[in-house]
Design a protein around this motif. Structure first.
Motif, PDB file in Angstrom:
ATOM      1  N   ALA A 104      25.172 -26.541 -47.172  1.00 28.03           N
ATOM      2  CA  ALA A 104      24.010 -26.596 -46.274  1.00 28.03           C
ATOM      3  C   ALA A 104      24.475 -26.607 -44.819  1.00 28.03           C
ATOM      4  O   ALA A 104      23.884 -25.956 -43.955  1.00 28.03           O
ATOM      5  N   GLU A 105      25.565 -27.322 -44.558  1.00 25.84           N
ATOM      6  CA  GLU A 105      26.091 -27.361 -43.188  1.00 25.84           C
ATOM      7  C   GLU A 105      26.566 -25.977 -42.772  1.00 25.84           C
ATOM      8  O   GLU A 105      26.286 -25.527 -41.662  1.00 25.84           O
ATOM      9  N   SER A 106      27.286 -25.291 -43.665  1.00 23.58           N
ATOM     10  CA  SER A 106      27.850 -24.012 -43.234  1.00 23.58           C
ATOM     11  C   SER A 106      26.775 -22.945 -43.076  1.00 23.58           C
ATOM     12  O   SER A 106      26.850 -22.148 -42.153  1.00 23.58           O
ATOM     13  N   VAL A 107      25.760 -22.954 -43.933  1.00 27.22           N
ATOM     14  CA  VAL A 107      24.760 -21.876 -43.793  1.00 27.22           C
ATOM     15  C   VAL A 107      23.889 -22.070 -42.544  1.00 27.22           C
ATOM     16  O   VAL A 107      23.440 -21.110 -41.928  1.00 27.22           O
ATOM     17  N   THR A 108      23.711 -23.331 -42.140  1.00 26.64           N
ATOM     18  CA  THR A 108      22.926 -23.573 -40.927  1.00 26.64           C
ATOM     19  C   THR A 108      23.814 -23.657 -39.696  1.00 26.64           C
ATOM     20  O   THR A 108      23.327 -23.756 -38.580  1.00 26.64           O
ATOM     21  N   ASP A 109      25.106 -23.643 -39.922  1.00 26.13           N
ATOM     22  CA  ASP A 109      26.072 -23.791 -38.843  1.00 26.13           C
ATOM     23  C   ASP A 109      25.808 -25.079 -38.056  1.00 26.13           C
ATOM     24  O   ASP A 109      25.895 -25.105 -36.837  1.00 26.13           O
ATOM     25  N   ASP A 110      25.463 -26.123 -38.805  1.00 30.86           N
ATOM     26  CA  ASP A 110      25.144 -27.400 -38.167  1.00 30.86           C
ATOM     27  C   ASP A 110      25.771 -28.527 -38.994  1.00 30.86           C
ATOM     28  O   ASP A 110      25.278 -28.868 -40.061  1.00 30.86           O
ATOM     29  N   ASP A 161       9.684 -27.643 -41.692  1.00 32.41           N
ATOM     30  CA  ASP A 161       9.645 -26.270 -41.193  1.00 32.41           C
ATOM     31  C   ASP A 161      10.917 -25.509 -41.543  1.00 32.41           C
ATOM     32  O   ASP A 161      10.943 -24.285 -41.520  1.00 32.41           O
ATOM     33  N   ASP A 162      11.985 -26.269 -41.808  1.00 33.05           N
ATOM     34  CA  ASP A 162      13.248 -25.643 -42.197  1.00 33.05           C
ATOM     35  C   ASP A 162      13.643 -26.132 -43.588  1.00 33.05           C
ATOM     36  O   ASP A 162      13.630 -27.339 -43.843  1.00 33.05           O
ATOM     37  N   VAL A 163      13.991 -25.183 -44.453  1.00 30.42           N
ATOM     38  CA  VAL A 163      14.428 -25.575 -45.796  1.00 30.42           C
ATOM     39  C   VAL A 163      15.719 -24.820 -46.130  1.00 30.42           C
ATOM     40  O   VAL A 163      15.782 -23.590 -46.021  1.00 30.42           O
ATOM     41  N   VAL A 164      16.742 -25.586 -46.495  1.00 29.83           N
ATOM     42  CA  VAL A 164      17.997 -24.970 -46.932  1.00 29.83           C
ATOM     43  C   VAL A 164      17.947 -24.836 -48.452  1.00 29.83           C
ATOM     44  O   VAL A 164      17.599 -25.794 -49.146  1.00 29.83           O
ATOM     45  N   VAL A 165      18.270 -23.643 -48.930  1.00 34.76           N
ATOM     46  CA  VAL A 165      18.222 -23.404 -50.375  1.00 34.76           C
ATOM     47  C   VAL A 165      19.639 -23.143 -50.889  1.00 34.76           C
ATOM     48  O   VAL A 165      20.286 -22.180 -50.485  1.00 34.76           O
ATOM     49  N   LEU A 168      13.617 -20.350 -44.132  1.00 35.10           N
ATOM     50  CA  LEU A 168      14.449 -20.570 -45.330  1.00 35.10           C
ATOM     51  C   LEU A 168      15.893 -20.157 -45.046  1.00 35.10           C
ATOM     52  O   LEU A 168      16.163 -19.028 -44.658  1.00 35.10           O
ATOM     53  N   TRP A 169      16.779 -21.129 -45.231  1.00 36.32           N
ATOM     54  CA  TRP A 169      18.219 -20.869 -45.042  1.00 36.32           C
ATOM     55  C   TRP A 169      18.826 -20.737 -46.433  1.00 36.32           C
ATOM     56  O   TRP A 169      19.070 -21.738 -47.106  1.00 36.32           O
ATOM     57  N   TYR A 170      19.049 -19.499 -46.853  1.00 40.02           N
ATOM     58  CA  TYR A 170      19.519 -19.269 -48.218  1.00 40.02           C
ATOM     59  C   TYR A 170      21.053 -19.197 -48.255  1.00 40.02           C
ATOM     60  O   TYR A 170      21.667 -18.344 -47.622  1.00 40.02           O
ATOM     61  N   ALA A 171      21.642 -20.103 -49.025  1.00 42.64           N
ATOM     62  CA  ALA A 171      23.096 -20.296 -48.944  1.00 42.64           C
ATOM     63  C   ALA A 171      23.912 -19.446 -49.912  1.00 42.64           C
ATOM     64  O   ALA A 171      25.114 -19.310 -49.728  1.00 42.64           O
ATOM     65  N   GLY A 172      23.290 -18.862 -50.927  1.00 39.59           N
ATOM     66  CA  GLY A 172      24.101 -18.173 -51.939  1.00 39.59           C
ATOM     67  C   GLY A 172      24.819 -19.189 -52.819  1.00 39.59           C
ATOM     68  O   GLY A 172      24.781 -20.397 -52.559  1.00 39.59           O
ATOM     69  N   ALA A 173      25.487 -18.687 -53.849  1.00 37.64           N
ATOM     70  CA  ALA A 173      26.085 -19.572 -54.859  1.00 37.64           C
ATOM     71  C   ALA A 173      27.029 -20.603 -54.236  1.00 37.64           C
ATOM     72  O   ALA A 173      27.919 -20.269 -53.463  1.00 37.64           O
ATOM     73  N   VAL A 174      26.824 -21.848 -54.618  1.00 35.40           N
ATOM     74  CA  VAL A 174      27.642 -22.935 -54.080  1.00 35.40           C
ATOM     75  C   VAL A 174      29.093 -22.795 -54.539  1.00 35.40           C
ATOM     76  O   VAL A 174      30.023 -23.246 -53.866  1.00 35.40           O
ATOM     77  N   GLY A 175      29.285 -22.121 -55.671  1.00 33.42           N
ATOM     78  CA  GLY A 175      30.626 -21.997 -56.246  1.00 33.42           C
ATOM     79  C   GLY A 175      31.600 -21.222 -55.393  1.00 33.42           C
ATOM     80  O   GLY A 175      32.803 -21.262 -55.640  1.00 33.42           O
TER      81      GLY A 175
END
Ligand code: SF4
Lengths: 301, 389
Positions: free
Chosen positions: A132-138, A201-205, A245-252
């Protein structure tokens, strides 16, 4: 001597399916805790069936690169490794707390420590957050932000849902994100309606999958409305029903997965020294550019 | 690698500690003297003071001992056996244990290839490099220092098709892990799900590898082949035949033990022959029920049906559960023959080679399109089924 075997599914059709396995194996190799490190597969080579005989070590730690306890981890892998004394009871788990079982493989004179899957290890919770941190760069993401952990659901395996809920509960307990939900592909609450389940308003997936493939790169993005056609890609973040929506792709594919693998082996008695620390530092200094969430599209089989 | 002078003491120590018997070299300690003997030199005796001189007369044996016992090590391992095979060394450890049945090879066809070299001949050969082929791989073992060999070997690995190609024209790698990437796609850029398919692309080389790196790279190209080859030489290869492998399956593969007996012959002919896979199929239908088709001449054995064959078997099991019917359709003699040509071209992977304007070939694209235009109705061959009684 001690060896580590990372047991993954692999694919006959999609050459990218094994990329995360190779990447994590290489990270473990570089950490240097094991005399030998091998990738092993159900659909690629070396097969589960023949991997242990390629090792010189007497002590072998097998870590399944799978998300949940179920058909592959309880039946296929132990059978193919020839762990005759195996019984799922040996894990003494209700679906998310398998640690390890010590067994002998019948074709080699070696001790095999058969570990629980990476997906249910506690350290996986950190990987989801790190994703979640890396996809939002936060690095402090959480306040005012919702987090959806996504999995298959029960259709294929009831423990798959348990693993998703387990991590969602743990993250919720940390009081970091505004809201945390477990969503599924084939049961309620469904990922299709992701925006209905959040007020933020922001959702990380973050999909709890070991590799990117058909589900994470085609199904889920289209079902959530990130894009009409996966081939055209999608924005990160993408606005759907007024929600970002911040879509992260496979966590693996996250680099920290190598730590989870090491933790699994360490729990089973492997001497991993300080390689978990070292690995983590290396992953951090490499920054967050290591994984392209849009890489590796294509169906696994 | 150490200075050769520093090998004398460890060697004497081994002689004191039970004696050295290795690769035609023998050194023992008896009654305060060392006794030295080789396959070609007579027995001599010496003491500590004259050890350097005495051993310098058999320098090749000493450096050979050093390389195998102190650098390669790994007694009894597949890695060591493979590296010895690479330089045509006799498989001594196994022989000593009486485990090897026949040092001349597993069967007649490989007999000539298995001739092994004693140390002096081997040292001569290693100056130029000893070549071996392993599937589509070529391995060259050579001395690091050709003029004054100190025993240390290095290994070069490349595609057999590149044997005559200048190194400057190849992509040179040194990390064995690069082999995974090279092995992933064929020359046409298609994914290779079967590592031992004879479609390994050429144009690359690994040079100056250590023994360990060589085996690692070979194992990335052809996983588990070294281990299973080694077991076969020790006569401990555990073959799992078709029926037991099929019966072990669960889930979506549970059905494959229903594949008819003769279909298993066809399947092996489709997938396992040398033109499709470089492993030599050792599995049969059952231990006492051999398949009709030969297992091939591959260097390394296949001990059970691989995952690709298992997955294909599932498809064939489902297809073979259909009933046969008799169809009636109109074709000219040439059109009937053309169907055979089309199937043959696809089966041989020949379609890419058929030239655009080669309308003499029944599998030519225009010929196929013409046949489709003429004989298809609604996307399939126009035919009538005849009810069979
Ligand atoms: S089963 Fe057949 S195709 Fe598969 S590895 Fe063995 S010989 Fe090759």
């Amino acid at each position: 001597m001690q060896a580590l075997v990372i047991a993954a599914h692999g694919s006959h059709l999609n050459p990218d399916a094994s990329d995360p396995t190779y990447a994590h194996a290489d990270a473990v190799r570089e950490a240097g805790a094991f005399d030998e490190v091998r990738e092993a597969f159900w659909k690629e080579e070396p097969h589960f069936r023949e991997v242990v005989r390629t090792l010189e070590s007497e002590e072998v730690f097998v870590v399944p690169l799978f998300i949940s306890e179920g058909y592959f981890t309880e039946q296929v892998i132990p059978r193919e490794l020839r762990l005759e004394e195996w019984d799922p009871e040996r894990w003494d788990s209700d679906g998310t707390d398998a640690s390890q079982a010590t067994l002998e493989a019948t074709d080699v004179e070696k001790t095999v420590h058969y570990c629980g899957p990476v997906g249910t290890h506690d350290a996986m919770t950190d990987v989801i957050v790190s994703r979640a941190e890396s996809v939002t760069d936060d690095p402090d993401v959480g306040e005012g932000v919702g987090l959806a952990v996504v999995g298959h659901g029960t259709e294929r395996n009831e423990n798959s849902a348990k693993a998703i809920e387990y991590h969602a509960d743990r993250i919720r307990g940390r009081d970091r994100f505004e809201e945390v939900k477990a969503l599924f592909m084939d049961e309620e609450p469904e990922v299709d309606d992701v925006t209905d389940y959040f007020e933020s308003d922001d959702v990380v997936v973050v999909p709890l999958f070991v590799a990117d493939g058909y589900h994470t790169q085609e199904d889920i993005p289209e079902d959530m409305g990130l894009t009409d056609d996966f081939r055209e890609g999608w924005e990160i973040p993408a606005i759907v029903d007024g929600v970002r929506l911040w879509y992260a792709g496979a966590v693996g594919t996250e680099e920290l997965m190598a730590d989870v693998i090491l933790e699994r082996a360490a729990d089973a008695g492997a001497d991993v020294g300080d390689s978990i620390e070292t690995g983590r530092e290396a992953a951090e200094s490499a920054g967050d550019d290591g994984t392209d969430p849009n890489a590796g599209a294509g169906a696994g089989d | 690698m150490s200075d050769p002078a520093n090998r004398v003491e460890p060697l004497l120590e081994s002689a004191r500690d039970g004696g050295v018997r290795f690769d035609g070299f023998r050194l023992e300690r008896t009654d305060g003297a060392y006794v030295l003997e080789t396959s070609e030199t007579d027995r001599i005796e010496f003491d500590e003071a004259t050890a350097d001189d005495a051993l310098s007369t058999v320098a090749e044996y000493v450096s050979n001992w050093w390389y195998w016992q102190r650098v390669v090590e790994g007694d009894g391992t597949a890695r060591r056996a493979f590296l010895r095979w690479c330089e045509r060394a006799p498989p001594i450890e196994a022989e000593a244990n009486g485990e090897i049945a026949d040092a001349d090879g597993i069967d007649g066809s490989r007999e000539a290839d298995e001739r092994s070299l004693p140390v002096p001949d081997r040292y001569e050969a290693l100056r130029d490099g000893v070549d071996r082929e392993w599937g589509q791989l070529r391995i060259t073992t050579r001395f690091v220092d050709v003029d004054e060999p100190d025993g240390e070997r290095v290994y070069d690995l490349w595609h057999a098709d590149d044997a005559g190609t200048d190194l400057a024209e190849l992509d040179v790698y040194d990390d064995p892990r690069e082999a995974r990437e090279i092995a992933t796609y064929d020359d046409d850029g298609r994914y290779r799900p079967l590592n031992t398919a004879p479609t390994l692309p050429s144009g690359w080389a690994f040079t100056g590898c250590s023994g360990e790196e060589l085996v690692e790279a070979v194992e990335f190209f052809y996983p588990a082949t070294v281990a299973n080859w080694h077991r076969e030489r020790l006569e401990t290869l555990d073959v799992d035949h078709w029926l037991e492998t099929a019966e072990r399956q669960t889930g979506i593969y549970d059905v494959i033990d229903e594949l008819p007996r003769e279909a298993v012959d066809w399947m092996a002919e489709a997938c396992c022959v040398d033109s499709q896979c470089l492993r030599r199929r050792e599995w049969e239908y059952e231990a006492d029920d051999e398949l009709a088709i030969d297992g091939g001449d591959g260097q390394f054995p296949c001990r059970e049906p691989c995952s690709l064959v298992i997955a294909a078997a599932r498809k064939w099991t489902i297809l073979e559960s259909e009933d046969e019917r008799t169809y009636e359709l109109e074709l000219t003699t040439s059109e009937f023959n053309q169907l055979a040509e089309l199937i043959d071209a696809v089966a041989e992977g020949r379609t890419d080679e058929i030239r655009e304007a080669d309308v003499y070939d029944g599998a030519n694209r225009y010929r196929a399109r013409y046949l489709r235009a003429k004989r298809f109705d609604d996307g399939s061959l126009e035919a009538r089924t005849r009810g069979e009684q």
